[in-house]
Design an enzyme around this catalytic site. Structure first.
Site, PDB file in Angstrom:
ATOM      1  N   ASN A   1     -12.922  -0.793  -5.625  1.00 55.18           N
ATOM      2  CA  ASN A   1     -13.108  -0.665  -6.787  1.00 55.18           C
ATOM      3  C   ASN A   1     -13.814  -1.712  -7.200  1.00 55.18           C
ATOM      4  OD1 ASN A   1     -11.065  -2.427  -9.316  1.00 55.18           O
ATOM      5  ND2 ASN A   1     -10.074  -3.473  -7.764  1.00 55.18           N
TER       6      ASN A   1
ATOM      7  N   CYS B   1      -6.391  -4.582  -7.642  1.00 58.75           N
ATOM      8  CA  CYS B   1      -6.299  -5.039  -6.155  1.00 58.75           C
ATOM      9  C   CYS B   1      -5.872  -6.598  -4.961  1.00 58.75           C
ATOM     10  CB  CYS B   1      -6.977  -4.162  -5.281  1.00 58.75           C
ATOM     11  SG  CYS B   1      -8.982  -5.220  -5.825  1.00 58.75           S
ATOM     12  N   HIS B   2      -5.858  -6.793  -5.610  1.00 54.30           N
ATOM     13  CA  HIS B   2      -5.261  -8.402  -5.205  1.00 54.30           C
ATOM     14  C   HIS B   2      -3.467  -8.374  -4.990  1.00 54.30           C
ATOM     15  CE1 HIS B   2      -5.797  -9.865  -9.269  1.00 54.30           C
ATOM     16  NE2 HIS B   2      -4.707 -10.651  -9.008  1.00 54.30           N
TER      17      HIS B   2
ATOM     18  N   TYR C   1       0.881  -1.288   0.043  1.00 56.04           N
ATOM     19  CA  TYR C   1      -0.036   0.293  -0.059  1.00 56.04           C
ATOM     20  C   TYR C   1       1.017   0.854   0.289  1.00 56.04           C
ATOM     21  CZ  TYR C   1      -4.191  -3.245   1.670  1.00 56.04           C
ATOM     22  OH  TYR C   1      -5.108  -4.002   1.072  1.00 56.04           O
TER      23      TYR C   1
ATOM     24  N   GLU D   1      -0.975 -16.027 -10.364  1.00 60.84           N
ATOM     25  CA  GLU D   1      -0.101 -15.722 -10.611  1.00 60.84           C
ATOM     26  C   GLU D   1       1.107 -15.933 -11.194  1.00 60.84           C
ATOM     27  OE1 GLU D   1      -1.270 -11.357 -10.176  1.00 60.84           O
ATOM     28  OE2 GLU D   1      -3.253 -11.297 -10.705  1.00 60.84           O
TER      29      GLU D   1
END
Length: 187
Positions: free
Chosen positions: A135, A143-144, A112, A172
């Site tokens: 979001n 946002c993850h 963040y 990912e």
């Protein structure tokens, strides 16, 4: 079909490895993506039932199918157009989300604090977190991929989707490792 201002919204529900996903959008782009908690998770990604779709909603379905089934190829696809009013505004929240969308690619993460620095306001850490909560198009605006400074994943979907966030990051990471091994073989 619902009316959102001047947009006529169409909805489609997809089954996915993280549960059902409800997409809503108009002819200009995607308005919302909602991951439905407590729904069955499936290996494939496909629409549930028959749904009328705009070309932009179909592009989002194609993008999500690629993201879940062949994420290492996602960069070859055009990103779905985003048409939620928040994403069309010139607000702080929109700036936070667009920066994340453009700067933090597949398999990458930021804290963040780093994200606040990316938008040019290093003291806005809590405000960045607040923007993430608003979001409207998670997965596309990732946002993850925003973590706590400690490296902990932090909460997702108000803390109710923490397991989904961990799954997405792991998914990912595997795709990034696959891309890296392909790159090494081509050298």
């Amino acid at each position: 079909m619902t009316d959102s201002g001047s947009c006529v919204l169409l909805d489609v529900t997809l089954c996915s490895p993280v549960g059902e996903i409800l997409l809503s959008g108009c002819e200009k782009g995607v308005h919302t993506i909602n991951i439905k908690l407590g729904t069955d998770k499936e290996e494939s990604v496909r629409p549930v039932g028959q749904s009328e779709m705009s070309p932009e909603l179909q592009r989002c379905v194609d993008w999500l199918q690629c993201y879940f089934m062949k994420p290492e190829s996602i960069s070859a696809l055009p990103s779905p157009a985003l048409h939620h009013p928040l994403m069309q505004s010139d607000s702080f929240k929109a700036h936070v989300l667009w920066t994340l969308f453009k700067e933090v690619g597949l398999g990458k993460t930021v804290s963040y604090k780093q994200h606040a620095e990316m938008i040019g306001n290093p003291k806005a850490v809590r405000a960045v977190g607040s923007a993430m909560k608003n979001n409207p198009v998670p997965l596309i605006v990732p946002c993850h991929r925003v973590l706590r400074s400690s490296g902990d994943s932090g909460s997702y979907m108000g803390g109710k989707g923490d397991d989904i966030k961990v799954w997405l990051l792991t998914h990912e990471k595997k795709a990034s490792e696959l891309n890296a091994s392909k790159s090494e073989k081509s050298i």
